[in-house]
Design a protein around this motif. Structure first.
Motif, PDB file in Angstrom:
ATOM      1  N   VAL A  16      22.717  -0.213   5.280  1.00 43.30           N
ATOM      2  CA  VAL A  16      21.437  -0.591   4.681  1.00 43.30           C
ATOM      3  C   VAL A  16      20.797   0.682   4.150  1.00 43.30           C
ATOM      4  CG1 VAL A  16      19.212  -1.700   5.053  1.00 43.30           C
ATOM      5  CG2 VAL A  16      21.203  -2.451   6.367  1.00 43.30           C
ATOM      6  N   THR A  17      20.486   0.684   2.840  1.00 43.12           N
ATOM      7  CA  THR A  17      19.962   1.887   2.211  1.00 43.12           C
ATOM      8  C   THR A  17      18.729   1.579   1.367  1.00 43.12           C
ATOM      9  OG1 THR A  17      21.314   1.663   0.216  1.00 43.12           O
ATOM     10  CG2 THR A  17      22.278   2.887   2.065  1.00 43.12           C
ATOM     11  N   ALA A  18      18.060   2.639   1.008  1.00 44.66           N
ATOM     12  CA  ALA A  18      16.940   2.581   0.073  1.00 44.66           C
ATOM     13  C   ALA A  18      17.195   3.610  -1.018  1.00 44.66           C
ATOM     14  CB  ALA A  18      15.636   2.916   0.790  1.00 44.66           C
ATOM     15  N   SER A  19      16.588   3.389  -2.171  1.00 51.81           N
ATOM     16  CA  SER A  19      16.649   4.392  -3.227  1.00 51.81           C
ATOM     17  C   SER A  19      15.412   5.266  -3.136  1.00 51.81           C
ATOM     18  CB  SER A  19      16.726   3.729  -4.605  1.00 51.81           C
ATOM     19  OG  SER A  19      15.537   2.989  -4.843  1.00 51.81           O
ATOM     20  N   LYS A  20      15.496   6.458  -3.680  1.00 53.72           N
ATOM     21  CA  LYS A  20      14.381   7.400  -3.595  1.00 53.72           C
ATOM     22  C   LYS A  20      13.131   6.890  -4.311  1.00 53.72           C
ATOM     23  CE  LYS A  20      15.897  11.302  -5.154  1.00 53.72           C
ATOM     24  NZ  LYS A  20      16.387  12.659  -5.451  1.00 53.72           N
ATOM     25  N   ASP A  21      13.308   6.114  -5.359  1.00 55.43           N
ATOM     26  CA  ASP A  21      12.153   5.651  -6.134  1.00 55.43           C
ATOM     27  C   ASP A  21      11.589   4.310  -5.658  1.00 55.43           C
ATOM     28  OD1 ASP A  21      14.335   4.191  -6.960  1.00 55.43           O
ATOM     29  OD2 ASP A  21      13.862   4.310  -9.095  1.00 55.43           O
ATOM     30  N   MET A  22      12.133   3.743  -4.597  1.00 56.35           N
ATOM     31  CA  MET A  22      11.623   2.498  -4.025  1.00 56.35           C
ATOM     32  C   MET A  22      10.222   2.740  -3.464  1.00 56.35           C
ATOM     33  SD  MET A  22      13.406   0.376  -0.898  1.00 56.35           S
ATOM     34  CE  MET A  22      14.657  -0.463  -1.853  1.00 56.35           C
ATOM     35  N   THR A  23       9.330   1.757  -3.606  1.00 55.52           N
ATOM     36  CA  THR A  23       8.008   1.916  -3.009  1.00 55.52           C
ATOM     37  C   THR A  23       8.109   1.758  -1.493  1.00 55.52           C
ATOM     38  OG1 THR A  23       7.394  -0.424  -3.109  1.00 55.52           O
ATOM     39  CG2 THR A  23       6.867   0.954  -5.052  1.00 55.52           C
ATOM     40  N   VAL A  24       7.133   2.322  -0.822  1.00 55.22           N
ATOM     41  CA  VAL A  24       7.082   2.209   0.632  1.00 55.22           C
ATOM     42  C   VAL A  24       6.989   0.742   1.042  1.00 55.22           C
ATOM     43  CG1 VAL A  24       5.624   2.680   2.645  1.00 55.22           C
ATOM     44  CG2 VAL A  24       6.195   4.525   1.047  1.00 55.22           C
ATOM     45  N   ARG A  25       6.203  -0.052   0.328  1.00 55.58           N
ATOM     46  CA  ARG A  25       6.086  -1.467   0.686  1.00 55.58           C
ATOM     47  C   ARG A  25       7.438  -2.180   0.568  1.00 55.58           C
ATOM     48  NH1 ARG A  25       1.971  -4.253   1.960  1.00 55.58           N
ATOM     49  NH2 ARG A  25       0.457  -3.099   0.690  1.00 55.58           N
ATOM     50  N   ALA A  26       8.176  -1.914  -0.500  1.00 55.87           N
ATOM     51  CA  ALA A  26       9.489  -2.545  -0.680  1.00 55.87           C
ATOM     52  C   ALA A  26      10.441  -2.120   0.439  1.00 55.87           C
ATOM     53  CB  ALA A  26      10.071  -2.194  -2.045  1.00 55.87           C
ATOM     54  N   ALA A  27      10.389  -0.852   0.810  1.00 52.62           N
ATOM     55  CA  ALA A  27      11.237  -0.363   1.902  1.00 52.62           C
ATOM     56  C   ALA A  27      10.850  -1.030   3.223  1.00 52.62           C
ATOM     57  CB  ALA A  27      11.129   1.157   2.012  1.00 52.62           C
ATOM     58  N   CYS A  28       9.551  -1.176   3.452  1.00 53.08           N
ATOM     59  CA  CYS A  28       9.081  -1.837   4.689  1.00 53.08           C
ATOM     60  C   CYS A  28       9.522  -3.292   4.726  1.00 53.08           C
ATOM     61  CB  CYS A  28       7.564  -1.747   4.791  1.00 53.08           C
ATOM     62  SG  CYS A  28       6.980  -0.087   5.177  1.00 53.08           S
ATOM     63  N   ARG A  29       9.472  -3.969   3.598  1.00 51.76           N
ATOM     64  CA  ARG A  29       9.941  -5.357   3.548  1.00 51.76           C
ATOM     65  C   ARG A  29      11.425  -5.436   3.904  1.00 51.76           C
ATOM     66  NH1 ARG A  29       6.747  -6.499  -1.687  1.00 51.76           N
ATOM     67  NH2 ARG A  29       4.872  -7.458  -0.856  1.00 51.76           N
ATOM     68  N   GLN A  30      12.190  -4.514   3.370  1.00 48.74           N
ATOM     69  CA  GLN A  30      13.627  -4.498   3.654  1.00 48.74           C
ATOM     70  C   GLN A  30      13.871  -4.265   5.151  1.00 48.74           C
ATOM     71  OE1 GLN A  30      15.888  -1.853   1.147  1.00 48.74           O
ATOM     72  NE2 GLN A  30      17.808  -2.460   2.065  1.00 48.74           N
ATOM     73  N   MET A  31      13.128  -3.337   5.747  1.00 49.36           N
ATOM     74  CA  MET A  31      13.297  -3.080   7.183  1.00 49.36           C
ATOM     75  C   MET A  31      12.892  -4.309   7.992  1.00 49.36           C
ATOM     76  SD  MET A  31      12.337   0.960   7.809  1.00 49.36           S
ATOM     77  CE  MET A  31      10.627   0.821   7.398  1.00 49.36           C
ATOM     78  N   THR A  32      11.834  -4.984   7.571  1.00 49.28           N
ATOM     79  CA  THR A  32      11.388  -6.190   8.276  1.00 49.28           C
ATOM     80  C   THR A  32      12.435  -7.288   8.186  1.00 49.28           C
ATOM     81  OG1 THR A  32       9.066  -5.664   7.879  1.00 49.28           O
ATOM     82  CG2 THR A  32       9.592  -7.967   8.380  1.00 49.28           C
ATOM     83  N   GLU A  33      12.951  -7.519   6.989  1.00 45.90           N
ATOM     84  CA  GLU A  33      13.967  -8.560   6.790  1.00 45.90           C
ATOM     85  C   GLU A  33      15.229  -8.285   7.587  1.00 45.90           C
ATOM     86  OE1 GLU A  33      14.491  -8.589   2.558  1.00 45.90           O
ATOM     87  OE2 GLU A  33      12.505  -9.479   2.214  1.00 45.90           O
ATOM     88  N   ARG A  34      15.619  -7.034   7.681  1.00 48.05           N
ATOM     89  CA  ARG A  34      16.855  -6.666   8.372  1.00 48.05           C
ATOM     90  C   ARG A  34      16.643  -6.373   9.859  1.00 48.05           C
ATOM     91  NH1 ARG A  34      21.039  -5.609   4.549  1.00 48.05           N
ATOM     92  NH2 ARG A  34      22.300  -5.631   6.421  1.00 48.05           N
ATOM     93  N   LYS A  35      15.367  -6.380  10.276  1.00 44.65           N
ATOM     94  CA  LYS A  35      15.008  -6.101  11.677  1.00 44.65           C
ATOM     95  C   LYS A  35      15.519  -4.734  12.129  1.00 44.65           C
ATOM     96  CE  LYS A  35      14.754 -10.910  13.196  1.00 44.65           C
ATOM     97  NZ  LYS A  35      14.854 -11.646  11.990  1.00 44.65           N
TER      98      LYS A  35
END
Length: 146
Positions: A16-35
């Motif tokens: 599970v990864t994030a891109s450098k230009d992803m917003t913090v909110r989008a990253a938080c949503r991804q972490m929430t969805e993936r637990k």
């Protein structure tokens, strides 16, 4: 107790990864969805950083930053310590204890990201082992007549 290897822990997990230009909110949503509590930030198939729940708390919420405009690369931990997939989990736990963090990115022989281990990974089998030992001790005490 047997030595648990990082490769065994990561078996069956997806990266599970994030891109450098992803917003913090989008990253938080991804972490929430993936637990999960952290994301590897990957750039050109290499680890650029790690973004964690602590980053959200300390660098966004406490600082009053806007998670809709703040990018992950503005608040991530750059160039985090990594561990090889072929190492025992105990090595990663030692790194976490010494460094004061709870997640360690895992890389293959070529330095490419393959996953992440966390302090929580240690609890799984250790709790099972502890329960087994406690049951055994209770059975021994019962047979002795305590």
């Amino acid at each position: 107790m047997q030595r648990r290897m990082i490769s065994e822990i990561l078996d069956g997990r997806s990266l599970v990864t994030a891109s450098k230009d992803m917003t913090v909110r989008a990253a938080c949503r991804q972490m929430t969805e993936r637990k999960i509590g952290a994301l590897l930030v990957v750039d050109n198939d290499r680890i650029a950083g790690i973004f964690t729940e602590r980053d959200v708390l300390n660098k966004i919420l406490s600082a009053g930053a806007d998670p809709d405009v703040t990018r992950v690369d503005q608040v991530m931990v750059r160039d985090p310590q990594t561990i090889g997939v072929d190492k025992p989990l105990a090595y990663a736990l030692y790194m976490m204890a010494e460094g004061g963090f709870r997640h360690v990115p895992v890389v293959d022989r070529n330095g490419a990201p393959v996953g992440m281990v966390s302090a929580r990974d240690a609890l799984g089998q250790d709790m099972v082992d502890l329960e087994r030992e406690m049951k055994h001790l209770n059975e021994l005490e019962g047979s002795i007549g305590y």
